[in-house]
Scaffold this motif. Sequence first.
Motif, short mmCIF file in Angstrom:
data_model
loop_
_atom_site.label_atom_id
_atom_site.label_comp_id
_atom_site.label_asym_id
_atom_site.label_seq_id
_atom_site.Cartn_x
_atom_site.Cartn_y
_atom_site.Cartn_z
N THR A 76 14.67 -8.48 -3.69
CA THR A 76 15.03 -7.08 -3.54
C THR A 76 14.07 -6.27 -4.39
O THR A 76 14.11 -6.35 -5.62
N PRO A 77 13.17 -5.49 -3.78
CA PRO A 77 12.11 -4.81 -4.53
C PRO A 77 12.57 -3.51 -5.17
O PRO A 77 12.10 -2.42 -4.83
N ASP A 78 13.51 -3.62 -6.11
CA ASP A 78 14.13 -2.43 -6.68
C ASP A 78 13.72 -2.15 -8.12
O ASP A 78 14.38 -1.37 -8.81
N GLN A 79 12.66 -2.80 -8.59
CA GLN A 79 12.28 -2.62 -9.97
C GLN A 79 11.05 -1.74 -10.17
O GLN A 79 10.74 -1.34 -11.28
N SER A 80 10.30 -1.50 -9.12
CA SER A 80 9.06 -0.76 -9.27
C SER A 80 8.65 -0.13 -7.94
O SER A 80 8.96 -0.67 -6.87
N LEU A 81 7.95 1.00 -8.02
CA LEU A 81 7.38 1.59 -6.82
C LEU A 81 6.04 0.95 -6.45
O LEU A 81 5.48 1.29 -5.41
N ARG A 82 5.56 0.07 -7.27
CA ARG A 82 4.39 -0.71 -6.88
C ARG A 82 4.82 -1.66 -5.77
O ARG A 82 5.73 -2.47 -5.97
N PRO A 83 4.21 -1.60 -4.61
CA PRO A 83 4.69 -2.39 -3.47
C PRO A 83 4.72 -3.89 -3.75
O PRO A 83 3.79 -4.44 -4.34
N HIS A 84 5.80 -4.50 -3.36
CA HIS A 84 5.93 -5.97 -3.39
C HIS A 84 5.41 -6.43 -2.02
O HIS A 84 6.10 -6.37 -1.03
N PHE A 85 4.16 -6.88 -1.98
CA PHE A 85 3.48 -7.06 -0.70
C PHE A 85 4.12 -8.12 0.21
O PHE A 85 4.17 -7.92 1.43
N LEU A 93 14.54 3.24 1.37
CA LEU A 93 13.90 4.46 1.86
C LEU A 93 12.41 4.46 1.52
O LEU A 93 11.58 4.85 2.34
N TYR A 94 12.10 4.04 0.31
CA TYR A 94 10.71 4.00 -0.12
C TYR A 94 9.89 3.07 0.76
O TYR A 94 8.79 3.42 1.22
N TYR A 95 10.42 1.89 1.05
CA TYR A 95 9.69 0.93 1.88
C TYR A 95 9.61 1.41 3.33
O TYR A 95 8.63 1.14 4.03
N LEU A 96 10.62 2.11 3.79
CA LEU A 96 10.56 2.65 5.14
C LEU A 96 9.47 3.72 5.25
O LEU A 96 8.75 3.80 6.25
N VAL A 97 9.33 4.53 4.21
CA VAL A 97 8.25 5.52 4.19
C VAL A 97 6.89 4.83 4.18
O VAL A 97 5.98 5.19 4.94
N LEU A 98 6.73 3.81 3.31
CA LEU A 98 5.46 3.09 3.24
C LEU A 98 5.10 2.46 4.58
O LEU A 98 3.97 2.59 5.07
N VAL A 149 7.34 -8.79 0.47
CA VAL A 149 8.49 -8.09 1.03
C VAL A 149 8.03 -7.03 2.03
O VAL A 149 8.61 -6.90 3.11
N LEU A 150 7.00 -6.29 1.66
CA LEU A 150 6.46 -5.28 2.56
C LEU A 150 6.00 -5.91 3.87
O LEU A 150 6.19 -5.34 4.95
N GLY A 151 5.42 -7.11 3.79
CA GLY A 151 4.96 -7.79 4.99
C GLY A 151 6.10 -8.19 5.91
O GLY A 151 6.02 -8.01 7.14
N VAL A 152 7.18 -8.73 5.34
CA VAL A 152 8.31 -9.17 6.16
C VAL A 152 8.99 -7.97 6.83
O VAL A 152 9.22 -7.97 8.04
N TYR A 153 9.31 -6.96 6.04
CA TYR A 153 9.99 -5.80 6.61
C TYR A 153 9.05 -5.01 7.52
O TYR A 153 9.48 -4.42 8.52
N GLY A 154 7.76 -5.00 7.19
CA GLY A 154 6.80 -4.34 8.07
C GLY A 154 6.70 -5.03 9.41
O GLY A 154 6.57 -4.38 10.46
N ALA A 155 6.77 -6.37 9.40
CA ALA A 155 6.73 -7.11 10.66
C ALA A 155 7.96 -6.81 11.50
O ALA A 155 7.88 -6.67 12.73
N VAL A 167 1.99 2.13 9.68
CA VAL A 167 1.97 2.03 11.14
C VAL A 167 1.20 3.22 11.74
O VAL A 167 0.38 3.04 12.65
N LEU A 168 1.45 4.42 11.23
CA LEU A 168 0.75 5.59 11.77
C LEU A 168 -0.74 5.54 11.48
O LEU A 168 -1.56 5.91 12.34
N VAL A 169 -1.12 5.08 10.28
CA VAL A 169 -2.54 4.97 9.95
C VAL A 169 -3.22 3.93 10.83
O VAL A 169 -4.30 4.17 11.39
#
Length: 420
Positions: free
Chosen positions: A224-233, A158-163, A235-241, A168-170
Amino acid sequence: MTVEGASFVAPAQRVVHLDAVRAFALVLGVVFHAALSFMPVFTGWAVMDVSTSWGVAGFVLVSHAFRMEVFFLVAGYFGHLAFHRDGAGEFVRARFVRLVVPFVVGWFVLRPLIVSGWIMGAASLRGEVDVVAGLKGGFASLGTLPAGIFTGSHLWFLYYLVLITAIVLVVRGVVRRVGGSSDRVAAWGDAGVAWIGRTAWSPLVLAVPTALALGHMRGWGMDTPDQSLRPHFPVLGVYGACFALGWFLRRGGDALTTFSRPGIVRVVLCVLAVATALLLAGVEGEPSHARYAELRRVFQFAYAVMMWTLVMLTLGVFECVCRRPNAAIRYVADSSYWMYLVHLPVVVWLQVTVAEWPFHWAIKIVGVSGVAVAVSLVTYDLFVRSTLVGRVLNGRRRPRIAGRWVRGARAALHARAAAR
């Protein structure tokens, strides 16, 4: 399957087979977590069962390679639809209600239950499981705040979906404010998606940047980026793509059908990639191997090809076999968000319970998965579907199935009585 699910789609715009994709991917997530205690090597999971199998390790590897990627792609697809249907203001409000609120509330409610499962799992190794002590320890963990506050457990999605949605909106807003660039970017995106769809070898091209991102993971595959709310970039890049691809697939008319069309080349690429990844997976635990670095790169490229081909083939298979609306699939799809939120504590508790039972691992996985799904569906129907929680998660309240069954049975009894 996805939080952005088909429940947001107006009936005339509904993409029927994505209900089945959503249901499949979420149930697969339940089975994936249920399988983790049956791995033949200890992975840090809550408990390790007495019955294990390398076949389970293979299932975990393959299923982990594509299920969340499908999730984020379909989220992007329906995100685009909802944004243009409801407008920016309503879109942002709805995403806050359906993503941020469940993330915050779920973290405080579900995390203690999950922690209690880990406590009981550790105790089971000493033969002294105490449910009450486990629950006390789980809820006591909230008293350690702010230490560990950034741990999101399985709610990281959920956190990564929000990010990703915010990014995308920005980006969309910035592009539209730059004179003339909006149409060019849209045209480039549409052309790129069209090329990916019509080119059988496109998974190899997509695998290159994906493999580069995998090179920055802790392990060989997706972290699996489940240890911190600091973005794992990475992972963020793959799921963002994946999300962005889904966003553009929605723009392109029949682009989704072209993208997901099964073909012999993609099937062969998938088989070869899966075989290569399974063959090399064992080397990850042997850092002293003479060709460790080279084999890691080969594995990551194969993993990336496996990921993209399985995403495409999953969408394609369900488009072929689920062309007509199905009430049962729709119901599971509607319940899938709730199912994924609440299943993990149930799964972990069941794994701890059966860990020492002298049954085959396959029987236990089926049992744990089946009970977790059943508990999720029953609680969804009784406490979610027609309540405020259902409105938060699914956008609106829906009538309970159990209520219809009760009314139907009552009507049948009255009819029989009248006939007498």
